[in-house]
Design a protein around this motif. Structure first.
Motif, PDB file in Angstrom:
ATOM      1  N   ASN A 110      -2.603 -13.057  -3.803  1.00 10.68           N
ATOM      2  CA  ASN A 110      -2.283 -14.241  -4.593  1.00 10.68           C
ATOM      3  C   ASN A 110      -1.369 -13.836  -5.739  1.00 10.68           C
ATOM      4  OD1 ASN A 110      -3.963 -13.465  -6.940  1.00 10.68           O
ATOM      5  ND2 ASN A 110      -5.674 -13.835  -5.556  1.00 10.68           N
ATOM      6  N   LYS A 111      -1.057 -14.790  -6.631  1.00 11.16           N
ATOM      7  CA  LYS A 111      -0.093 -14.512  -7.704  1.00 11.16           C
ATOM      8  C   LYS A 111      -0.627 -13.544  -8.748  1.00 11.16           C
ATOM      9  CE  LYS A 111      -1.460 -18.616 -10.349  1.00 11.16           C
ATOM     10  NZ  LYS A 111      -0.997 -19.903 -10.911  1.00 11.16           N
ATOM     11  N   GLU A 112      -1.938 -13.265  -8.741  1.00 14.58           N
ATOM     12  CA  GLU A 112      -2.512 -12.339  -9.727  1.00 14.58           C
ATOM     13  C   GLU A 112      -2.701 -10.933  -9.169  1.00 14.58           C
ATOM     14  OE1 GLU A 112      -6.116 -13.802 -11.412  1.00 14.58           O
ATOM     15  OE2 GLU A 112      -5.072 -15.113 -12.812  1.00 14.58           O
ATOM     16  N   THR A 113      -2.368 -10.716  -7.898  1.00 14.68           N
ATOM     17  CA  THR A 113      -2.640  -9.410  -7.287  1.00 14.68           C
ATOM     18  C   THR A 113      -1.419  -8.858  -6.573  1.00 14.68           C
ATOM     19  OG1 THR A 113      -3.447 -10.458  -5.249  1.00 14.68           O
ATOM     20  CG2 THR A 113      -5.084  -9.930  -6.949  1.00 14.68           C
ATOM     21  N   ASP A 114      -1.280  -7.548  -6.641  1.00 13.12           N
ATOM     22  CA  ASP A 114      -0.350  -6.793  -5.801  1.00 13.12           C
ATOM     23  C   ASP A 114      -1.208  -5.918  -4.895  1.00 13.12           C
ATOM     24  OD1 ASP A 114       2.020  -7.788  -6.832  1.00 13.12           O
ATOM     25  OD2 ASP A 114       2.069  -6.302  -8.449  1.00 13.12           O
ATOM     26  N   ILE A 115      -1.073  -6.079  -3.590  1.00 19.15           N
ATOM     27  CA  ILE A 115      -1.943  -5.397  -2.632  1.00 19.15           C
ATOM     28  C   ILE A 115      -1.211  -4.221  -2.004  1.00 19.15           C
ATOM     29  CG2 ILE A 115      -3.433  -5.659  -0.628  1.00 19.15           C
ATOM     30  CD1 ILE A 115      -4.271  -7.427  -2.920  1.00 19.15           C
ATOM     31  N   PHE A 116      -1.874  -3.067  -1.975  1.00 15.09           N
ATOM     32  CA  PHE A 116      -1.382  -1.881  -1.279  1.00 15.09           C
ATOM     33  C   PHE A 116      -2.427  -1.478  -0.244  1.00 15.09           C
ATOM     34  CE2 PHE A 116       0.280  -1.961  -5.547  1.00 15.09           C
ATOM     35  CZ  PHE A 116       1.628  -1.666  -5.386  1.00 15.09           C
ATOM     36  N   THR A 117      -1.972  -0.994   0.896  1.00 15.57           N
ATOM     37  CA  THR A 117      -2.909  -0.580   1.945  1.00 15.57           C
ATOM     38  C   THR A 117      -2.642   0.860   2.344  1.00 15.57           C
ATOM     39  OG1 THR A 117      -1.486  -1.359   3.752  1.00 15.57           O
ATOM     40  CG2 THR A 117      -3.073  -2.936   2.837  1.00 15.57           C
ATOM     41  N   SER A 118      -3.680   1.522   2.818  1.00 18.36           N
ATOM     42  CA  SER A 118      -3.565   2.908   3.280  1.00 18.36           C
ATOM     43  C   SER A 118      -4.653   3.172   4.312  1.00 18.36           C
ATOM     44  CB  SER A 118      -3.703   3.879   2.101  1.00 18.36           C
ATOM     45  OG  SER A 118      -3.695   5.212   2.567  1.00 18.36           O
ATOM     46  N   ARG A 119      -4.337   4.071   5.258  1.00 19.34           N
ATOM     47  CA  ARG A 119      -5.313   4.426   6.296  1.00 19.34           C
ATOM     48  C   ARG A 119      -5.810   5.851   6.126  1.00 19.34           C
ATOM     49  NH1 ARG A 119      -2.588   3.021  11.897  1.00 19.34           N
ATOM     50  NH2 ARG A 119      -4.595   3.814  12.616  1.00 19.34           N
ATOM     51  N   GLU A 120      -5.212   6.597   5.166  1.00 22.23           N
ATOM     52  CA  GLU A 120      -5.581   8.004   4.961  1.00 22.23           C
ATOM     53  C   GLU A 120      -5.790   8.285   3.482  1.00 22.23           C
ATOM     54  OE1 GLU A 120      -2.533  10.356   6.654  1.00 22.23           O
ATOM     55  OE2 GLU A 120      -3.024   9.846   8.741  1.00 22.23           O
ATOM     56  N   VAL A 160      -8.012  -4.261   9.775  1.00 17.36           N
ATOM     57  CA  VAL A 160      -8.887  -4.567   8.636  1.00 17.36           C
ATOM     58  C   VAL A 160      -8.060  -4.642   7.345  1.00 17.36           C
ATOM     59  CG1 VAL A 160     -10.817  -3.775   7.240  1.00 17.36           C
ATOM     60  CG2 VAL A 160     -10.909  -3.562   9.728  1.00 17.36           C
ATOM     61  N   CYS A 161      -7.141  -3.696   7.188  1.00 17.49           N
ATOM     62  CA  CYS A 161      -6.269  -3.697   5.998  1.00 17.49           C
ATOM     63  C   CYS A 161      -5.470  -4.991   5.925  1.00 17.49           C
ATOM     64  CB  CYS A 161      -5.319  -2.497   6.037  1.00 17.49           C
ATOM     65  SG  CYS A 161      -6.107  -0.895   5.806  1.00 17.49           S
ATOM     66  N   ASN A 162      -4.885  -5.388   7.072  1.00 20.35           N
ATOM     67  CA  ASN A 162      -4.073  -6.613   7.094  1.00 20.35           C
ATOM     68  C   ASN A 162      -4.916  -7.849   6.797  1.00 20.35           C
ATOM     69  OD1 ASN A 162      -1.912  -4.994   7.758  1.00 20.35           O
ATOM     70  ND2 ASN A 162      -2.021  -5.424   9.958  1.00 20.35           N
ATOM     71  N   SER A 163      -6.118  -7.881   7.362  1.00 22.94           N
ATOM     72  CA  SER A 163      -7.002  -9.027   7.162  1.00 22.94           C
ATOM     73  C   SER A 163      -7.404  -9.168   5.703  1.00 22.94           C
ATOM     74  CB  SER A 163      -8.240  -8.881   8.047  1.00 22.94           C
ATOM     75  OG  SER A 163      -9.147  -9.925   7.813  1.00 22.94           O
ATOM     76  N   LEU A 164      -7.822  -8.069   5.084  1.00 22.79           N
ATOM     77  CA  LEU A 164      -8.216  -8.108   3.674  1.00 22.79           C
ATOM     78  C   LEU A 164      -7.031  -8.433   2.772  1.00 22.79           C
ATOM     79  CD1 LEU A 164     -10.669  -5.061   3.518  1.00 22.79           C
ATOM     80  CD2 LEU A 164     -11.275  -7.476   3.272  1.00 22.79           C
ATOM     81  N   GLN A 165      -5.860  -7.961   3.162  1.00 20.00           N
ATOM     82  CA  GLN A 165      -4.666  -8.251   2.371  1.00 20.00           C
ATOM     83  C   GLN A 165      -4.375  -9.751   2.370  1.00 20.00           C
ATOM     84  OE1 GLN A 165      -1.200  -6.002   3.475  1.00 20.00           O
ATOM     85  NE2 GLN A 165       0.029  -6.759   1.787  1.00 20.00           N
ATOM     86  N   ARG A 166      -4.502 -10.391   3.530  1.00 22.97           N
ATOM     87  CA  ARG A 166      -4.280 -11.843   3.606  1.00 22.97           C
ATOM     88  C   ARG A 166      -5.309 -12.603   2.767  1.00 22.97           C
ATOM     89  NH1 ARG A 166      -3.266 -10.690   9.070  1.00 22.97           N
ATOM     90  NH2 ARG A 166      -5.420 -11.282   9.604  1.00 22.97           N
ATOM     91  N   ILE A 167      -6.551 -12.131   2.784  1.00 22.91           N
ATOM     92  CA  ILE A 167      -7.622 -12.811   2.041  1.00 22.91           C
ATOM     93  C   ILE A 167      -7.409 -12.713   0.529  1.00 22.91           C
ATOM     94  CG2 ILE A 167     -10.093 -12.722   1.487  1.00 22.91           C
ATOM     95  CD1 ILE A 167     -10.567 -11.862   4.403  1.00 22.91           C
ATOM     96  N   LEU A 168      -6.953 -11.563   0.069  1.00 31.12           N
ATOM     97  CA  LEU A 168      -6.921 -11.280  -1.377  1.00 31.12           C
ATOM     98  C   LEU A 168      -5.571 -11.518  -2.030  1.00 31.12           C
ATOM     99  CD1 LEU A 168      -8.989  -7.971  -1.370  1.00 31.12           C
ATOM    100  CD2 LEU A 168      -9.805 -10.262  -1.936  1.00 31.12           C
TER     101      LEU A 168
END
Length: 505
Positions: free
Chosen positions: A68-78, A58-66
């Motif tokens: 772009n050049k205006e965002t830096d994406i960080f993911t976490s499971r805990e 889910v984290c990877n999927s949302l990261q791909r969707i969001l």
């Protein structure tokens, strides 16, 4: 469109960026350049987004969707890792799973809202229903999406949230530039009592309610009023202050309401703008409101209730949009009981109440305020004072400060003005000042000697006690041996003997 401009920039736009009409003095090319700069700044603004979900897919999927050049994406499971990322990366937006593996997402949402109240949170869940959405929104979520929704809808929801955040950041930048431009004084404090006062001021600043500020003379009521104005949506408009005790009663009405041409003998031929008119769209601060005469109290009440007033000599009312803040160092409730102040005006002013504690009730602020004022007077008098001795610090902390912050500031101004080196000492405040304030340095030597008589060691406790008390006296006297000897009531030669005996540095 303003004449000569290549882009549709309104007067209101430029008034927000450069108050007081100064934008009009800019050549057309400079106005256009400023516009391009602001647009460019808006385009390159980047947002940091944290996705917290216990499923990596889910984290990877949302990261791909969001991404772009205006965002830096960080993911976490805990949540533990998420807390660290939020603090270290200064996250702007959190996408939070409603149902985490070992924790309820709503609990973490509430934690975020407590620690970072300005940070928007979008809840995500695989089980979308109205009840979950309502519960999330009640807990402080900005929006609610489902994991199986179309990517375009997810992008739209996040974009709408970021646009809201972008607008808030731009307003904050504009407010910051206005504060720097107007050189507003800072409120310096570390005390919990004053922090609570500022929290209350921040809450009231979000609204247009009338505020009554109470506190002793010198506590900074006008400063807090200015702070509220700067934090409000009127920050780019005028802040007008009037001291009701400083203006003669016979002149107060014309100062407050202004007058029309020929309203009375000696009136200016063009009439006069009153302070209420000058404060239109902004904030009007009444200092010492209790000194206002009874007839003007009634007229002020009319303005508060109707948002209209009459200039002297006018038969037509003028409309006004003003935020009113009043302050008093006297007990207005007592003045109401004694029929010196109108009850209806008191209740109309006291919609929101802020009390500023006196300096003697927030001793922890004395030294930080002293350092702030020393820095201010260093610039004013071209000095290089960077510290004060422990004895000078104890002197400042020992006083009751009936004049509060104003008295502290005045005392330090005199001391800095006359100082030759870069360290403030007790004697720099002058014997007259110490006598006037009832301070006797030789009578304030603290008793802090503490020995463990059950210590199983072989040290001579008498020698240990002698060494400790001599070290304490030297420290208290800033290592001035003559002063330390006077404190200990022994000759200087005797003190020198014990210093050598106990090998005191």
């Amino acid at each position: 469109m303003e004449p000569g401009l290549a882009w549709p920039l309104s007067s209101e736009f430029w008034s927000n960026i450069m108050p007081n009409g100064r934008w009009k003095a800019l050549p057309t090319w400079e106005q256009n350049f400023c516009f391009l700069y602001l647009i460019n700044k808006r385009i390159i603004m980047k947002f940091k987004i944290l996705i917290l979900d216990d499923e990596q897919i889910v984290c990877n999927s949302l990261q791909r969707i969001l991404e772009n050049k205006e965002t830096d994406i960080f993911t976490s499971r805990e949540t533990a890792e998420a807390r660290r990322i939020i603090c270290e990366r200064e996250i702007d937006l959190v996408l939070l799973d409603y149902k985490l593996k070992n924790e309820n997402g709503l609990n973490f949402l509430k934690e975020i809202r407590e620690e970072h109240p300005e940070m928007p949170v979008i809840m995500i869940t695989a089980f979308g229903n109205v009840d979950l959405a309502v519960e999330a929104m009640k807990s402080g979520a900005f929006d609610f999406i489902q994991k199986n929704q179309e990517p375009e809808f997810i992008r739209f929801t996040v974009k709408r949230t970021l646009e809201n955040l972008r607008l808030r950041k731009e307003v904050q930048e504009l407010r910051k530039s206005c504060l720097e431009e107007n050189n507003l004084p800072e409120i310096v404090t570390v005390s919990s009592a004053m922090q609570k006062t500022l929290e209350l001021a921040n809450e009231f600043a979000k609204t247009d309610v009338t505020i009554l500020i109470t506190g002793e003379t010198g506590t900074g009521k006008n400063l807090v009023g200015n702070y509220i104005h700067a934090k409000s949506m009127r920050f780019h408009q005028a802040y007008v202050s009037i001291n009701c005790a400083a203006i003669p009663r016979e002149l107060m009405e014309s100062e407050l309401f202004g007058y029309e041409k020929g309203a009375f003998t000696g009136a200016h031929e063009r009439g006069k703008k009153g302070l209420i008119e000058q404060a239109n769209k902004g904030t009007l601060f009444f200092d010492e409101i209790g000194e206002l005469s009874p007839d003007l109290q009634g007229k002020l009440l009319h303005v508060l209730e109707e948002n209209k007033y009459f200039k002297i000599g006018s038969v037509e009312p003028s409309s006004v949009d003003v935020r009113f803040i009043a302050a008093s160092n006297t007990d207005l409730e007592e003045a109401v009981a004694e029929k010196k102040f109108r009850m209806d005006l008191f209740y109309r002013l006291n919609v929101a109440h802020i009390h500023i504690p006196p300096l003697r009730e927030r001793k922890e602020d004395i030294i930080i305020l002293a350092k702030f004022f020393i820095e201010e007077f260093n610039k004013k008098f071209n000095k290089t004072i960077n510290d004060f001795t422990p004895e000078a610090q104890r002197f400042l902390e020992s006083l009751s400060w009936p004049g509060n912050v104003r008295e502290l500031k005045n005392l330090l101004e005199r001391a800095v003005l006359l100082k030759k080196d870069n360290v403030l000492r007790l004697e720099d405040f002058g014997d007259g000042q110490m006598k006037q304030k009832g301070y006797h340095k030789d009578e304030t030597f603290p008793s802090m000697l503490s020995l463990d008589l059950n210590n199983p060691g072989k040290d001579n406790l008498l020698n240990t006690a002698q060494k400790m008390i001599i070290e304490q006296a030297l420290d208290y006297a800033d290592h001035n041996r003559s002063r330390a000897a006077r404190l200990l009531k022994i000759p200087r030669t005797t003190l020198n003997f014990y210093i050598r005996k106990h090998e005191i540095e």
